[in-house]
Design a protein around this motif. Structure first.
Motif, PDB file in Angstrom:
ATOM      1  N   MET A  86       4.047  -5.634  -4.639  1.00 41.18           N
ATOM      2  CA  MET A  86       3.777  -4.806  -3.459  1.00 41.18           C
ATOM      3  C   MET A  86       3.578  -5.617  -2.182  1.00 41.18           C
ATOM      4  O   MET A  86       3.235  -5.061  -1.144  1.00 41.18           O
ATOM      5  N   ILE A  87       3.831  -6.897  -2.243  1.00 35.55           N
ATOM      6  CA  ILE A  87       3.583  -7.764  -1.090  1.00 35.55           C
ATOM      7  C   ILE A  87       4.497  -7.423   0.092  1.00 35.55           C
ATOM      8  O   ILE A  87       4.160  -7.734   1.228  1.00 35.55           O
ATOM      9  N   ASP A  88       5.577  -6.772  -0.120  1.00 36.02           N
ATOM     10  CA  ASP A  88       6.544  -6.490   0.942  1.00 36.02           C
ATOM     11  C   ASP A  88       5.904  -5.777   2.132  1.00 36.02           C
ATOM     12  O   ASP A  88       6.229  -6.063   3.273  1.00 36.02           O
ATOM     13  N   GLU A  89       5.035  -4.884   1.899  1.00 38.22           N
ATOM     14  CA  GLU A  89       4.436  -4.137   3.009  1.00 38.22           C
ATOM     15  C   GLU A  89       2.957  -4.502   3.126  1.00 38.22           C
ATOM     16  O   GLU A  89       2.242  -4.567   2.147  1.00 38.22           O
ATOM     17  N   SER A  90       2.525  -4.754   4.330  1.00 34.05           N
ATOM     18  CA  SER A  90       1.157  -5.222   4.553  1.00 34.05           C
ATOM     19  C   SER A  90       0.109  -4.173   4.178  1.00 34.05           C
ATOM     20  O   SER A  90      -0.947  -4.510   3.635  1.00 34.05           O
ATOM     21  N   GLU A  91       0.415  -2.930   4.433  1.00 32.48           N
ATOM     22  CA  GLU A  91      -0.553  -1.887   4.074  1.00 32.48           C
ATOM     23  C   GLU A  91      -0.701  -1.803   2.568  1.00 32.48           C
ATOM     24  O   GLU A  91      -1.814  -1.716   2.051  1.00 32.48           O
ATOM     25  N   LEU A  92       0.424  -1.833   1.883  1.00 37.06           N
ATOM     26  CA  LEU A  92       0.385  -1.803   0.423  1.00 37.06           C
ATOM     27  C   LEU A  92      -0.289  -3.057  -0.124  1.00 37.06           C
ATOM     28  O   LEU A  92      -1.027  -3.021  -1.102  1.00 37.06           O
ATOM     29  N   GLN A  93      -0.016  -4.178   0.570  1.00 40.22           N
ATOM     30  CA  GLN A  93      -0.616  -5.424   0.131  1.00 40.22           C
ATOM     31  C   GLN A  93      -2.147  -5.333   0.197  1.00 40.22           C
ATOM     32  O   GLN A  93      -2.838  -5.781  -0.719  1.00 40.22           O
ATOM     33  N   ALA A  94      -2.666  -4.779   1.247  1.00 36.81           N
ATOM     34  CA  ALA A  94      -4.116  -4.632   1.401  1.00 36.81           C
ATOM     35  C   ALA A  94      -4.677  -3.745   0.291  1.00 36.81           C
ATOM     36  O   ALA A  94      -5.731  -4.037  -0.292  1.00 36.81           O
ATOM     37  N   ARG A  95      -3.975  -2.645  -0.010  1.00 37.88           N
ATOM     38  CA  ARG A  95      -4.415  -1.736  -1.077  1.00 37.88           C
ATOM     39  C   ARG A  95      -4.390  -2.429  -2.438  1.00 37.88           C
ATOM     40  O   ARG A  95      -5.291  -2.264  -3.252  1.00 37.88           O
ATOM     41  N   VAL A  96      -3.327  -3.187  -2.667  1.00 42.27           N
ATOM     42  CA  VAL A  96      -3.202  -3.885  -3.949  1.00 42.27           C
ATOM     43  C   VAL A  96      -4.324  -4.903  -4.109  1.00 42.27           C
ATOM     44  O   VAL A  96      -4.933  -5.022  -5.178  1.00 42.27           O
ATOM     45  N   LYS A  97      -4.601  -5.650  -3.060  1.00 41.33           N
ATOM     46  CA  LYS A  97      -5.667  -6.626  -3.129  1.00 41.33           C
ATOM     47  C   LYS A  97      -7.006  -5.937  -3.425  1.00 41.33           C
ATOM     48  O   LYS A  97      -7.806  -6.424  -4.239  1.00 41.33           O
ATOM     49  N   ALA A  98      -7.224  -4.831  -2.732  1.00 44.67           N
ATOM     50  CA  ALA A  98      -8.475  -4.098  -2.947  1.00 44.67           C
ATOM     51  C   ALA A  98      -8.555  -3.588  -4.392  1.00 44.67           C
ATOM     52  O   ALA A  98      -9.605  -3.679  -5.047  1.00 44.67           O
ATOM     53  N   LYS A  99      -7.433  -3.049  -4.867  1.00 45.56           N
ATOM     54  CA  LYS A  99      -7.402  -2.534  -6.247  1.00 45.56           C
ATOM     55  C   LYS A  99      -7.586  -3.667  -7.257  1.00 45.56           C
ATOM     56  O   LYS A  99      -8.318  -3.523  -8.244  1.00 45.56           O
ATOM     57  N   ALA A 100      -6.924  -4.789  -7.002  1.00 41.30           N
ATOM     58  CA  ALA A 100      -7.045  -5.936  -7.903  1.00 41.30           C
ATOM     59  C   ALA A 100      -8.493  -6.433  -7.939  1.00 41.30           C
ATOM     60  O   ALA A 100      -9.043  -6.733  -9.002  1.00 41.30           O
ATOM     61  N   THR A 101      -9.093  -6.503  -6.767  1.00 45.20           N
ATOM     62  CA  THR A 101     -10.494  -6.922  -6.695  1.00 45.20           C
ATOM     63  C   THR A 101     -11.386  -5.941  -7.441  1.00 45.20           C
ATOM     64  O   THR A 101     -12.287  -6.357  -8.200  1.00 45.20           O
TER      65      THR A 101
END
Length: 189
Positions: A86-101
């Motif tokens: 999901m790194i392609d889009e910054s908004e998705l990237q932020a969500r993924v990081k939050a979810k991963a955390t």
């Protein structure tokens, strides 16, 4: 560790008994069978079943911890893989990081909880095993004291009987002044 020392002491006693036994032909020897069996019974009493149970629970605890760490590692890898995709889009990237955390924090929380539960269970079993060991040791001490007391009483009775028989023998054998010497006759007794 007192149990380990007691077992070593008992095994050393058994070894000495066998080592000091008179040897015969072909390497055979005679030992006091009852004494040897008493020592082996005492060794069995020193090792309560609860210790085996504690060891089993400790092994389960280790397996549980290993499984929790394996699950945490698997979940972490899944979260990282999702994040890469999901790194392609910054908004998705932020969500993924939050979810991963969030997933990592939840996994760590669950792992810590499982570790705590395993430690509590192991502590309870260990405490029960130590309590049972203390009770068994007290019972063994009480039993030994009772056996020694009864042996002492039996020896005192036997000594009294010997003294009484000796006095009768002396009386009948003419040790008393002015009496005719008579041979002691055990059948008259």
């Amino acid at each position: 560790m007192a149990n380990k020392e007691k077992v070593n002491e008992l095994l050393n006693s058994l070894y000495e008994m066998i080592d000091e036994a008179r040897g015969g032909f072909g390497g055979t020897c005679k030992i006091d069978r009852d004494k040897a069996l008493d020592i082996l019974d005492e060794v069995r009493r020193v090792f309560p079943v609860e210790i085996d149970e504690a060891q089993r629970i400790m092994a389960q605890r280790s397996e549980c911890l290993a499984k929790a760490e394996k699950d945490a590692e698997r979940i972490r890898k899944q979260a990282e893989e999702q994040a890469r995709q999901m790194i392609d889009e910054s908004e998705l990237q932020a969500r993924v990081k939050a979810k991963a955390t969030e997933i990592l924090q939840e996994t760590e929380r669950r792992r810590d909880e499982m570790i705590h539960q395993a430690e509590v269970a192991a502590s309870e079993v260990t405490a029960k095993a130590e309590q049972r060991s203390t009770e068994l040791q007290q019972a063994a001490n009480s039993y030994c004291d009772d056996v020694l007391r009864r042996t002492e009483e039996a020896l005192n009775e036997a000594m009294n009987e010997v003294q009484k028989s000796r006095a009768q023998f002396q009386t009948l054998s003419g040790k008393e002044k002015g009496k005719k010497k008579v041979a002691y006759d055990a059948e008259k007794e």
